[in-house]
Design an enzyme around this catalytic site. Sequence first.
Site, PDB file in Angstrom:
ATOM      1  N   LYS A 204      22.678 -19.420  29.006  1.00  0.00           N
ATOM      2  CA  LYS A 204      23.358 -20.581  29.587  1.00  0.00           C
ATOM      3  C   LYS A 204      24.765 -20.227  30.091  1.00  0.00           C
ATOM      4  O   LYS A 204      25.231 -19.101  29.893  1.00  0.00           O
ATOM      5  CB  LYS A 204      23.376 -21.716  28.558  1.00  0.00           C
TER       6      LYS A 204
HETATM    7  C1  LIG Z   1      17.907 -24.394  27.468  1.00  0.00           C
HETATM    8  C2  LIG Z   1      17.475 -25.836  27.569  1.00  0.00           C
HETATM    9  C3  LIG Z   1      17.311 -26.656  26.456  1.00  0.00           C
HETATM   10  C4  LIG Z   1      17.318 -26.117  25.054  1.00  0.00           C
HETATM   11  O1  LIG Z   1      18.517 -25.540  24.699  1.00  0.00           O
HETATM   12  P1  LIG Z   1      18.577 -24.804  23.270  1.00  0.00           P
HETATM   13  O2  LIG Z   1      20.046 -24.656  23.043  1.00  0.00           O
HETATM   14  O3  LIG Z   1      17.858 -23.505  23.432  1.00  0.00           O
HETATM   15  O4  LIG Z   1      17.931 -25.700  22.292  1.00  0.00           O
HETATM   16  C5  LIG Z   1      17.066 -27.988  26.638  1.00  0.00           C
HETATM   17  N1  LIG Z   1      16.932 -28.509  27.867  1.00  0.00           N
HETATM   18  C6  LIG Z   1      17.053 -27.760  28.971  1.00  0.00           C
HETATM   19  C7  LIG Z   1      16.913 -28.404  30.307  1.00  0.00           C
HETATM   20  C8  LIG Z   1      17.300 -26.391  28.856  1.00  0.00           C
HETATM   21  O5  LIG Z   1      17.353 -25.617  29.956  1.00  0.00           O
END
Ligand SMILES: *Cc1c(COP(=O)(O)O)cnc(C)c1O
Length: 392
Positions: free
Chosen positions: A185
Amino acid sequence: MPTGEFLPFSPPCIGEDEIAEVAATLRTDWITTGPKTKQFEREFADYLNAPGALALNSCTAGLHTALATLGIGPGDEVITTPMTFAATVNVIEQVGARPVLADVEPDTLNMDPARVEAAVTPRTRALIAVHYAGHPAELDALRATADRHGLALIEDAAHAIPARYRGRYIGSGDNPAAFSFYATKNMTTAEGGMLTGDPDFLDRARMISLHGMSRDAWKRYDQGGSWRYEIVYPGFKYNMTDVQAALGLWQLRRLAEFQRRRRAVVARYQAAFGVYDAFQLPVERPHVEHAWHLYVPRLRPEATDVTRDDLLAGLAARNIGASVHFIPIHLHPYYRDKYGYAPEDFPIAYDAFTRLLSLPLHPRLRDDDVERVIDAVLEVALPARARLPKAA
Ligand SMILES: *Cc1c(COP(=O)(O)O)cnc(C)c1O
């Protein structure tokens, strides 16, 4: 055999400050939730101008905690988008509620407010908006629907740090917004997340996210802390550690610099692909600031015979990491079979899925990396016929 050095899709961007802060944290007696986590919550909330922040071990945890804190459960419906990662919808199932999907807008691929309004029933309790790729969903229209029907508005802001809607950061509102610090991210704590929202909501969410313990339970092993606690809810184990927060503090300080590089890479991609009919480019509406978590062009079948899968294979052969965001929820066997979905039930999401791919986008991309991606995409996607520039 693929050619050229491997160009990763989205590697983490960890600096010496992060490494030193993690090492310093490991040398203290407090490595799980403690002072660093508190400081990270404070600095994160200040950055976004959020009313409050609760650090957790993932965005998924934030969404799950938000639904549980709002008391959403069996018999309730929650409207969300098919164009998301499964976590958004899995948490609705996990609280025993029913996910209801609303198809997306053709340009942003965000949940379409008109379709959301049409999907509301007497059982609807909440909407979960996902800011797809980092482009804010149409919050004014979604909030109007939520207010009209007395629904909660939850934001899956996994892609949306830092994004703005009408000048205000995503996460600065009173409603719950869940951020992700997963390794790929825009900023990372390896695994981690943050839930923002109004302080009363967050007080209860904090309790629910840590076993349902009645007090600031993380302090119970500190000097002067009390061994006594009470369980007032069958809660989760979703707290962030100080080791993660040590990473997050420095990632947050570097976020503006990360975003400048992301925007520069996107500008180059847009200029390079925009001259060809073969590509449908991502948009940025005038009243938003895009977080550019993902760069997602689509192929136009009317202008090129090359398919999305051909293009992915061509990039793989050239050792360039690329991906697909997302396989729409209604195509996954669990949801398809449970709710009897057909691909065409959400035609815009389905059509987009067949034509889209995500190209490498991260702050460590050098100019020559970007040119290598562009050359590879053009070489694979544009056989002679499609290589003609647009007429005007
Ligand atoms: C990455 C992601 C998540 C989950 O994030 P985590 O921190 O891995 O739980 C949820 N929604 C979207 C749209 C994502 O891209």
